[in-house]
Design a protein around this motif. Structure first.
Motif, PDB file in Angstrom:
ATOM      1  N   ALA A 170     -63.273  21.417   0.857  1.00  0.00           N
ATOM      2  CA  ALA A 170     -63.376  20.939  -0.360  1.00  0.00           C
ATOM      3  C   ALA A 170     -64.860  20.752  -0.924  1.00  0.00           C
ATOM      4  O   ALA A 170     -65.051  21.289  -2.032  1.00  0.00           O
ATOM      5  CB  ALA A 170     -62.713  19.498  -0.810  1.00  0.00           C
ATOM      6  N   TYR A 224     -58.109  22.468  -2.176  1.00  0.00           N
ATOM      7  CA  TYR A 224     -58.102  21.070  -1.656  1.00  0.00           C
ATOM      8  C   TYR A 224     -58.932  20.154  -2.792  1.00  0.00           C
ATOM      9  O   TYR A 224     -60.283  20.662  -2.845  1.00  0.00           O
ATOM     10  CB  TYR A 224     -58.946  20.853  -0.399  1.00  0.00           C
ATOM     11  CG  TYR A 224     -58.070  21.682   0.677  1.00  0.00           C
ATOM     12  CD1 TYR A 224     -56.518  21.246   0.905  1.00  0.00           C
ATOM     13  CD2 TYR A 224     -58.668  22.737   1.258  1.00  0.00           C
ATOM     14  CE1 TYR A 224     -56.235  21.836   1.965  1.00  0.00           C
ATOM     15  CE2 TYR A 224     -57.697  23.490   2.256  1.00  0.00           C
ATOM     16  CZ  TYR A 224     -56.628  22.902   2.760  1.00  0.00           C
ATOM     17  OH  TYR A 224     -56.104  23.724   3.545  1.00  0.00           O
ATOM     18  N   VAL A 237     -60.088  16.490  -3.969  1.00  0.00           N
ATOM     19  CA  VAL A 237     -60.390  15.320  -3.002  1.00  0.00           C
ATOM     20  C   VAL A 237     -60.977  14.373  -3.925  1.00  0.00           C
ATOM     21  O   VAL A 237     -61.979  14.578  -4.627  1.00  0.00           O
ATOM     22  CB  VAL A 237     -61.124  15.316  -1.800  1.00  0.00           C
ATOM     23  CG1 VAL A 237     -61.339  14.016  -1.079  1.00  0.00           C
ATOM     24  CG2 VAL A 237     -60.455  16.571  -0.785  1.00  0.00           C
ATOM     25  N   ILE A 269     -62.166  18.341   4.068  1.00  0.00           N
ATOM     26  CA  ILE A 269     -63.034  17.591   3.319  1.00  0.00           C
ATOM     27  C   ILE A 269     -64.318  18.644   3.404  1.00  0.00           C
ATOM     28  O   ILE A 269     -65.068  18.814   2.067  1.00  0.00           O
ATOM     29  CB  ILE A 269     -63.673  16.403   4.002  1.00  0.00           C
ATOM     30  CG1 ILE A 269     -62.608  15.260   3.895  1.00  0.00           C
ATOM     31  CG2 ILE A 269     -64.963  15.934   3.545  1.00  0.00           C
ATOM     32  CD1 ILE A 269     -62.051  14.765   2.731  1.00  0.00           C
ATOM     33  N   CYS A 315     -56.288  13.662  -0.901  1.00  0.00           N
ATOM     34  CA  CYS A 315     -56.587  15.101  -1.103  1.00  0.00           C
ATOM     35  C   CYS A 315     -55.316  15.859  -1.463  1.00  0.00           C
ATOM     36  O   CYS A 315     -54.117  15.431  -0.759  1.00  0.00           O
ATOM     37  CB  CYS A 315     -56.991  15.550   0.339  1.00  0.00           C
ATOM     38  SG  CYS A 315     -57.324  17.456   0.189  1.00  0.00           S
TER      39      CYS A 315
END
Ligand SMILES: CC(C)(COP(=O)(O)OP(=O)(O)OC[C@H]1O[C@@H](n2cnc3c(N)ncnc32)[C@H](O)[C@@H]1OP(=O)(O)O)[C@@H](O)C(=O)NCCC(=O)NCCS
Length: 165
Positions: free
Chosen positions: A39, A46, A48, A36, A63
């Motif tokens: 991202a 990545y 998301v 996370i 993701c």
């Protein structure tokens, strides 16, 4: 219901959701959060998206990203829905959103890796119901008695889908 890209304000809620599912070890939760953070920092590996069941109420996220050193193969790295909201079609909506995004980026194959542990039984049924058959199994991959399962789906490019309509 809307699905929108991740923002920094979603981080705590995502932590709550992955913890509440009870499916992930502390190490896996730490990795989920690292992803996370990557991202949010703009890492293109990545992508998301979060799902709001009602305005402002995030109940799930997914993701996905391009598999390094491949042409058109993508991985779904994470998908989770708040247990209180499971069974309502939100997981499927998130997965279909990832599929549309992969197609739009000329992806042709979406893979999902998971463990054969008993606690993943529901997740496995979810993938199968969503059209992801088991493509490969590596026995004893994670630890003795715990295989790696790879589910996958060939995706048609967005253009071909348009033409068939
Ligand atoms: C897997 C998960 C994302 C599914 O989300 P969900 O919102 O509950 O799933 P949906 O309601 O969209 O279900 C989609 C389909 O899967 C099926 N399904 C979902 N959970 C199921 C279960 N426990 N048993 C059997 N089928 C199941 C549904 O019946 C539905 O099929 P249908 O539309 O043909 O009737 C959610 O259960 C979850 O967060 N699990 C814990 C986290 C996890 O394991 N993530 C994956 C590893 S990263």
């Amino acid at each position: 219901m809307i699905i929108r890209p991740l923002t920094a304000r979603d981080r705590d809620r995502i932590l709550e959701i992955v913890t509440a599912t009870g499916n992930f070890t502390p190490q896996e939760i730490a990795v989920a959060l690292e992803v996370i953070d990557d991202a949010l920092a703009g890492d293109p590996e990545y992508l998301v998206n979060v799902l709001e069941a009602d305005p402002g109420r995030v109940v799930g996220y997914e993701c996905h990203g391009p598999t390094p050193l491949t042409e058109g193969t993508w991985d779904l790295y994470w998908i989770a829905v708040d247990p209180a909201a499971q069974g309502g079609g939100f997981g499927r909506a998130l997965l279909e959103h990832a599929e549309r995004d992969v197609r739009a980026r000329d992806g042709r194959l979406l893979l999902i890796e998971t463990s054969s542990q008993e606690s993943y039984g529901a997740t496995i049924r979810f993938y199968e119901r969503c059209g992801y058959p088991l493509m490969a199994r590596i026995k004893e991959f994670y630890r003795p008695g715990d295989d790696k399962l790879i589910f996958g789906r060939a995706l048609r490019p967005a253009e071909a889908l348009e033409k068939s309509r």
